[in-house]
Motif scaffolding. Structure first.
Motif, PDB file in Angstrom:
ATOM      1  N   LEU A  56       9.560   9.569   3.690  1.00  0.00           N
ATOM      2  CA  LEU A  56       9.267   9.606   5.115  1.00  0.00           C
ATOM      3  C   LEU A  56       7.763   9.535   5.363  1.00  0.00           C
ATOM      4  O   LEU A  56       7.304   8.844   6.288  1.00  0.00           O
ATOM      5  N   ALA A  57       6.983  10.219   4.529  1.00  0.00           N
ATOM      6  CA  ALA A  57       5.529  10.192   4.685  1.00  0.00           C
ATOM      7  C   ALA A  57       4.963   8.805   4.428  1.00  0.00           C
ATOM      8  O   ALA A  57       4.093   8.322   5.177  1.00  0.00           O
ATOM      9  N   THR A  58       5.436   8.148   3.380  1.00  0.00           N
ATOM     10  CA  THR A  58       4.912   6.811   3.076  1.00  0.00           C
ATOM     11  C   THR A  58       5.416   5.774   4.078  1.00  0.00           C
ATOM     12  O   THR A  58       4.702   4.821   4.386  1.00  0.00           O
ATOM     13  N   ALA A  59       6.631   5.955   4.598  1.00  0.00           N
ATOM     14  CA  ALA A  59       7.109   5.052   5.644  1.00  0.00           C
ATOM     15  C   ALA A  59       6.278   5.213   6.908  1.00  0.00           C
ATOM     16  O   ALA A  59       5.950   4.228   7.595  1.00  0.00           O
ATOM     17  N   PHE A  60       5.910   6.444   7.238  1.00  0.00           N
ATOM     18  CA  PHE A  60       5.025   6.706   8.383  1.00  0.00           C
ATOM     19  C   PHE A  60       3.665   6.040   8.156  1.00  0.00           C
ATOM     20  O   PHE A  60       3.107   5.408   9.059  1.00  0.00           O
ATOM     21  N   LEU A  61       3.137   6.183   6.936  1.00  0.00           N
ATOM     22  CA  LEU A  61       1.851   5.574   6.614  1.00  0.00           C
ATOM     23  C   LEU A  61       1.913   4.062   6.756  1.00  0.00           C
ATOM     24  O   LEU A  61       1.001   3.429   7.296  1.00  0.00           O
ATOM     25  N   MET A  62       2.992   3.473   6.267  1.00  0.00           N
ATOM     26  CA  MET A  62       3.154   2.025   6.376  1.00  0.00           C
ATOM     27  C   MET A  62       3.213   1.588   7.839  1.00  0.00           C
ATOM     28  O   MET A  62       2.582   0.604   8.238  1.00  0.00           O
ATOM     29  N   TYR A 101       0.830  -1.204   0.000  1.00  0.00           N
ATOM     30  CA  TYR A 101       0.000   0.000   0.000  1.00  0.00           C
ATOM     31  C   TYR A 101       0.868   1.259   0.000  1.00  0.00           C
ATOM     32  O   TYR A 101       0.591   2.220  -0.730  1.00  0.00           O
ATOM     33  N   ALA A 102       1.927   1.252   0.792  1.00  0.00           N
ATOM     34  CA  ALA A 102       2.805   2.420   0.864  1.00  0.00           C
ATOM     35  C   ALA A 102       3.464   2.703  -0.484  1.00  0.00           C
ATOM     36  O   ALA A 102       3.600   3.865  -0.886  1.00  0.00           O
ATOM     37  N   MET A 103       3.876   1.658  -1.199  1.00  0.00           N
ATOM     38  CA  MET A 103       4.531   1.884  -2.487  1.00  0.00           C
ATOM     39  C   MET A 103       3.544   2.413  -3.532  1.00  0.00           C
ATOM     40  O   MET A 103       3.892   3.271  -4.349  1.00  0.00           O
ATOM     41  N   VAL A 104       2.320   1.922  -3.508  1.00  0.00           N
ATOM     42  CA  VAL A 104       1.316   2.442  -4.442  1.00  0.00           C
ATOM     43  C   VAL A 104       1.037   3.911  -4.146  1.00  0.00           C
ATOM     44  O   VAL A 104       0.938   4.742  -5.061  1.00  0.00           O
ATOM     45  N   VAL A 105       0.922   4.252  -2.866  1.00  0.00           N
ATOM     46  CA  VAL A 105       0.713   5.656  -2.496  1.00  0.00           C
ATOM     47  C   VAL A 105       1.888   6.506  -2.951  1.00  0.00           C
ATOM     48  O   VAL A 105       1.714   7.626  -3.464  1.00  0.00           O
ATOM     49  N   LEU A 106       3.115   6.008  -2.778  1.00  0.00           N
ATOM     50  CA  LEU A 106       4.300   6.754  -3.197  1.00  0.00           C
ATOM     51  C   LEU A 106       4.274   7.025  -4.699  1.00  0.00           C
ATOM     52  O   LEU A 106       4.509   8.159  -5.151  1.00  0.00           O
TER      53      LEU A 106
END
Length: 407
Positions: free
Chosen positions: A304-310, A198-203
Motif C-alpha cells: 500500500l505504501a509503495t502503491a501510494f508512492l507510485m 521506482y515503486a518496485m525498487v523501493v519495495l
C-alpha cells in the motif's frame, strides 16, 4: 575514465561485501590461500556466473557435487554502485541522443566484459577432502583414493549472464531515476513506466532494510553474531524477498538433507528437513510458528505504501484503474525476478566401490524452488488491489490545480 571508475568501484564494492561475508562465515581458514579465489567465485555467481563443482577420488571412487545460488547481497551492492556510476554523467540533462547513450553504455560493457573474463579465470581451486576415520576413511587409505573437491567457472556462461545482468541494471537505472535523460523517442514512456519501476525498487529495498533490522535484533539477542552477519553480507535479499513472496501467499518447494544447514530462521529448516520434498508456504510455516502470519500484514503495508508512492509520482489525470493495472504488472515482474534469482540448489556426495552415504555426512542435498506461475498470479491480484487503493489515497497530495480523473 568515468567508465573505468564505474566498473572498478562496482567490482571493489562487490568484492568487499563478499570478502566480509565469507570471512564471517569462516572461509578465511580455507587452505592453499584459496580465500581470494572463493571471493572471485562469489562475485562471479552474484552476477549470474556459472560455478561448477568438480571432484575426483581415484579410479574406484566417484564424487558428485553441484551448486546453484546467487548471493544477492553482493548482487544488490553491485547493482546500486554500478547504477550510480552509470547515471552520474547523465545528471542535469533533459534529453540525450540514443547514440550517445548507447556509446556510454557500450564503454561500460566492454570494461565489464574484461572484468568478467578475469573473474572467471581467477575463480577456480581444488581442495583435498578430509573424510575422517569412518568406513570410507579406512577404504580410501587402503586403496589410496584420496577424494578432492574443487570449483571452476564456466567462462562463456559467466560472460553471457554477466552481460545480461549488466544490461538489466543499466536499463532499470534509466527507468527508476527521474533525473536520467531519455532519448526523445522514449520520453513518452516515462510517465507510465518510471513511477512503477521506482515503486518496485523501493519495495525490494524496503524488504531488505526490514531484514537488516531483524538480523541486528537477532544478533544482539540470540548470539552467534558472526553467522548472522555472514547471512546479511551474502544472502539477506534471498531471505527478505522469499519472505515477501510467502506473505503474498506463494508456495515454494524444497528439501534439506544431510549436514547442510540453512542460513535462515530455524522454522524454515524445520519445514524443509523432511524425507521427501517439502511444501513451504504460510500454512506449513504456521504449523511451527504462528507468527509467520504477520508476513501478510507486513506485505499489505509495504504494498500500500509503495502503491501510494507510485500514484504520487504519477500525473493526476491517470485514472485509478489504470494505476492499479500498472502496479499489478510491475509487481508481477518483481515476483518473477525473485522466483528466478531466489532458487537454490546444492548437493554433494562420495561413493566408494559403490558404497555411498558412509563415513559420516559425506552426502547432502539442499534445494528450494518456487511455484512461479501461481506466485505471479498472486502478485497480480495483490497489485490490483494495492494499486487501486494507493491511487485513491494519493489524490489529496497531487499538485494544486490538477483535476483528478474519474475512477
Amino acid at each position: 575514465m568515468q567508465a573505468v571508475t564505474a566498473v572498478l568501484r562496482t567490482l571493489a564494492a562487490m568484492a568487499a561485501v563478499a570478502a566480509l561475508g565469507l570471512w564471517a562465515a569462516g572461509a578465511a581458514e580455507l587452505p592453499d590461500d584459496a580465500f581470494g579465489r572463493v571471493v572471485a567465485a562469489t562475485v562471479a555467481s552474484a552476477v549470474g556466473g556459472t560455478i561448477r563443482l568438480t571432484g575426483d577420488a581415484g579410479p574406484l571412487a566417484e564424487t558428485r557435487a553441484g551448486l546453484t545460488v546467487m548471493p544477492l547481497s553482493v548482487t544488490l551492492t553491485g547493482a546500486l554502485v554500478l547504477a550510480a556510476g552509470f547515471l552520474r554523467p547523465l545528471r542535469h540533462r533533459a534529453v540525450t541522443g540514443a547514440g550517445e547513450l548507447a556509446g556510454w553504455a557500450g564503454r561500460i560493457a566492454v570494461l565489464w566484459l574484461l572484468a568478467l573474463i578475469g573473474l572467471a579465470l581467477l575463480a577456480r581451486q581444488t581442495f583435498t577432502v578430509d573424510i575422517g576415520n569412518g568406513t570410507l576413511g579406512d577404504l580410501t587409505h587402503l586403496i589410496d583414493a584420496t577424494p578432492t573437491l574443487g570449483f571452476t567457472t564456466d567462462v562463456a556462461q559467466t560472460v553471457l549472464y554477466g552481460l545480461l545482468w549488466l544490461a538489466g541494471v543499466l536499463v532499470l537505472a534509466l527507468l527508476v531515476s527521474r533525473g536520467a535523460p531519455l532519448p526523445a523517442r522514449l520520453v513518452g514512456f516515462q510517465e507510465s513506466v518510471r513511477p512503477a519501476a521506482y515503486a518496485m525498487v523501493v519495495l525490494l529495498l524496503a524488504c531488505v532494510a526490514l531484514g537488516v533490522v531483524v538480523a541486528l535484533v537477532t544478533a544482539a539477542t540470540r548470539g552467534h553474531p558472526a553467522d548472522t552477519f555472514a547471512v546479511v553480507l551474502l544472502g539477506l535479499p534471498n531471505l527478505a524477498w522469499l519472505a515477501l513472496t510467502l506473505g503474498l501467499g506463494a508456495t515454494w518447494h524444497g528439501r534439506v538433507d544431510g549436514p547442510f544447514g540453512l542460513p535462515m530462521p530455524h522454522v524454515l529448516d524445520q519445514v524443509l528437513r523432511t524425507p521427501d520434498v517439502a511444501t513451504l508456504n504460510l500454512r506449513t510455516l504456521a504449523e511451527h510458528d504462528g507468527r509467520v502470519w504477520w508476513l501478510v500484514v507486513v506485505d499489505a503495508v509495504l504494498l500500500l505504501a509503495t502503491a501510494f508512492l507510485m500514484a504520487a509520482r504519477t500525473p493526476v489525470r491517470v485514472p485509478a484503474w489504470r494505476h492499479a493495472l500498472r502496479f499489478a504488472v510491475a509487481l508481477a515482474l518483481a515476483v518473477l525476478m525473485i522466483c528466478l534469482v531466489g532458487r537454490i540448489s546444492a548437493h554433494y556426495g562420495l561413493s566408494l566401490l559403490g558404497i555411498g552415504n558412509l563415513g559420516g555426512g559425506l552426502s547432502g542435498e539442499l534445494f528450494l524452488r518456487p511455484e512461479t506461475w501461481s506466485a505471479i498470479g498472486l502478485g497480480v491480484l495483490w497489485g490490483l488491489v494495492a494499486g487501486f487503493l494507493g491511487a485513491l489515497l494519493a489524490r489529496p497530495v497531487h499538485r494544486r490545480g490538477a483535476v483528478p480523473s474519474q475512477v
